[in-house]
Scaffold this active site. Structure first.
Site, PDB file in Angstrom:
ATOM      1  N   THR A  29      48.473  55.990  22.330  1.00  0.00           N
ATOM      2  CA  THR A  29      47.285  56.854  22.319  1.00  0.00           C
ATOM      3  C   THR A  29      46.340  56.549  21.157  1.00  0.00           C
ATOM      4  OG1 THR A  29      48.523  58.536  21.089  1.00  0.00           O
ATOM      5  CG2 THR A  29      48.417  58.778  23.494  1.00  0.00           C
ATOM      6  N   LYS A  46      46.589  63.964  21.951  1.00  0.00           N
ATOM      7  CA  LYS A  46      45.971  62.660  22.192  1.00  0.00           C
ATOM      8  C   LYS A  46      46.198  62.194  23.622  1.00  0.00           C
ATOM      9  CE  LYS A  46      46.158  60.947  17.436  1.00  0.00           C
ATOM     10  NZ  LYS A  46      46.757  59.928  16.522  1.00  0.00           N
ATOM     11  N   LYS A  90      51.604  43.318   5.879  1.00  0.00           N
ATOM     12  CA  LYS A  90      52.402  43.923   4.816  1.00  0.00           C
ATOM     13  C   LYS A  90      53.891  43.627   4.957  1.00  0.00           C
ATOM     14  CE  LYS A  90      48.866  47.418   4.189  1.00  0.00           C
ATOM     15  NZ  LYS A  90      47.910  46.666   5.029  1.00  0.00           N
ATOM     16  N   LYS A 124      58.686  47.300   8.248  1.00  0.00           N
ATOM     17  CA  LYS A 124      58.170  46.458   9.325  1.00  0.00           C
ATOM     18  C   LYS A 124      58.817  45.074   9.312  1.00  0.00           C
ATOM     19  CE  LYS A 124      55.562  47.246  12.054  1.00  0.00           C
ATOM     20  NZ  LYS A 124      55.807  47.773  13.418  1.00  0.00           N
ATOM     21  N   THR A 165      39.651  50.886  -4.787  1.00  0.00           N
ATOM     22  CA  THR A 165      40.852  50.825  -5.619  1.00  0.00           C
ATOM     23  C   THR A 165      40.783  49.709  -6.663  1.00  0.00           C
ATOM     24  OG1 THR A 165      41.923  49.505  -3.899  1.00  0.00           O
ATOM     25  CG2 THR A 165      42.375  51.863  -3.912  1.00  0.00           C
ATOM     26  N   ARG A 171      46.646  52.294  -5.246  1.00  0.00           N
ATOM     27  CA  ARG A 171      47.517  53.392  -4.830  1.00  0.00           C
ATOM     28  C   ARG A 171      48.992  52.966  -4.826  1.00  0.00           C
ATOM     29  NH1 ARG A 171      44.746  54.681   0.803  1.00  0.00           N
ATOM     30  NH2 ARG A 171      44.838  52.410   0.812  1.00  0.00           N
ATOM     31  N   GLU A 174      50.548  49.642  -3.047  1.00  0.00           N
ATOM     32  CA  GLU A 174      49.449  48.823  -2.524  1.00  0.00           C
ATOM     33  C   GLU A 174      49.382  47.462  -3.213  1.00  0.00           C
ATOM     34  OE1 GLU A 174      45.063  50.108  -0.987  1.00  0.00           O
ATOM     35  OE2 GLU A 174      45.511  50.540  -3.079  1.00  0.00           O
TER      36      GLU A 174
END
Length: 346
Positions: A23, A52, A141, A153, A207, A266, A269
């Protein structure tokens, strides 16, 4: 891989497909393309957000073939629900994931349950239902991860790649597609900056001055996924050649007069992202417009020549210590190109 080769998609015409986490922005773009190309006899959206789903159902309610679209409420954490949903499905796109880097740092177990346990459940349910091919979506990432999201991941990617080894005589093949930030997707930096600009905020929060990211359009990501159904052999990680962008240039392309405020990196990051790391150079094969990472494991029941794709294109091994990062990328989106893209999106 970013230009859709429609003639290769004929085998998808009378098949069924299920999209986990379908969605979101990508799921909507995929379904748009499926209807445009008249692909699939049945399209199943599997997600946990009923709002959604209802919005998506209304969006397609006036289409002639709206009956092709099905909606299942469910969570990839729930194997039994997945197993039921995958019945009589031919292809799966696994897009469900928790994705926010900083939130993952504070809620690691929730990300593990969805991104790792969920991936394991998808693999098992696909094998149980003899799914033909599974495209699992990854992220830059996951390459040399330093944050919980990227690490989760990476584990997910490994689970899908290894799924090919435990398939045995089962026909199921698992493929991972790894790419960067999708321009204008929900929660991404571009709509965030646009909203700040439209609400007359005094500055853009950045950032770091030098921060870079890989960027891909929604249309390109859809094309990449669809082309991968045809081109992929099973077990590889597919990485498109896409441009990099400085985050500060996105802000300047939206409004060059608005002030920039540096707020600091952050939690979790990176300053720059990587799609192919130096540690993976020995596994990396380069084609004209994409790379693949060969699996680290050898499949016991078959031999695959990853140097050649189904279109007959021949790849080449990259040099030792090759790295494909958003910093050393040879293709960058400058402010003028970003302005054109933003204008087109608007």
């Amino acid at each position: 891989m970013l230009k859709l080769i429609k003639k290769n998609l004929k085998f998808l015409k009378n098949k069924s497909i299920l999209i986990t986490g379908g969605t979101g922005s990508l799921g909507n773009a995929l379904v748009d393309k499926f209807f445009e190309l008249k692909l699939f006899r049945k399209i199943i959206i599997f997600s946990r957000d009923e709002l959604k789903q209802s919005q998506m159902l209304k969006k397609y309610s006036n289409l002639d073939k709206k009956d092709v679209l099905r909606f299942f409420i469910g969570d990839v954490r729930d194997y039994d629900r997945l197993n039921l949903a995958f019945k009589d499905v031919d292809f799966v796109i696994h897009a469900a994931a928790l994705k926010h880097v900083d939130i993952a740092e504070y809620n690691p177990m929730e990300f593990i349950k969805t991104n790792i346990d969920g991936a394991s459940n998808v693999v098992k349910a696909c094998l149980q239902n003899n799914i033909q091919k599974v495209i699992a979506l990854s992220t830059d990432k996951a390459a040399n991860p330093i944050n919980l999201y990227g690490a989760s991941k990476l584990v997910s990617d490994k689970i899908f790649v290894s799924g090919n080894n435990i398939a045995g005589l089962n026909k199921t093949r698992f493929v991972v597609v790894r790419y960067g930030n999708v321009i204008n997707s929900r929660g991404s930096i571009l709509p965030f900056f646009k909203k700040l600009n439209e609400s007359n905020q005094k500055f853009f929060p950045i950032t770091h001055h030098e921060m870079t990211r890989f960027f891909i359009t929604l249309e390109q990501s859809v094309n990449l996924i669809l082309n991968s159904f045809y081109n992929s052999l099973g077990g590889e990680v597919i990485i498109p050649k896409i441009p990099s962008v400085k985050i500060i240039d996105i802000a300047r392309a939206i409004n060059p007069k608005k002030k920039i405020k540096i707020i600091g990196i952050r939690p979790g990051e990176k300053l720059h992202e990587i799609l192919c790391s130096k540690d993976e150079a020995n596994l990396t094969v380069e084609f004209k417009d994409y790379y693949i990472l060969k699996p680290t494991i050898k499949y016991v029941d078959r031999k695959i020549n990853f140097l050649k794709n189904k279109n007959g294109s021949v790849g080449k091994k990259v040099k030792v210590n090759f790295e494909y990062s958003s910093l050393n990328n040879i293709e960058y989106l400058n402010k003028n190109l970003l302005g054109k893209i933003i204008k087109k999106i608007n």
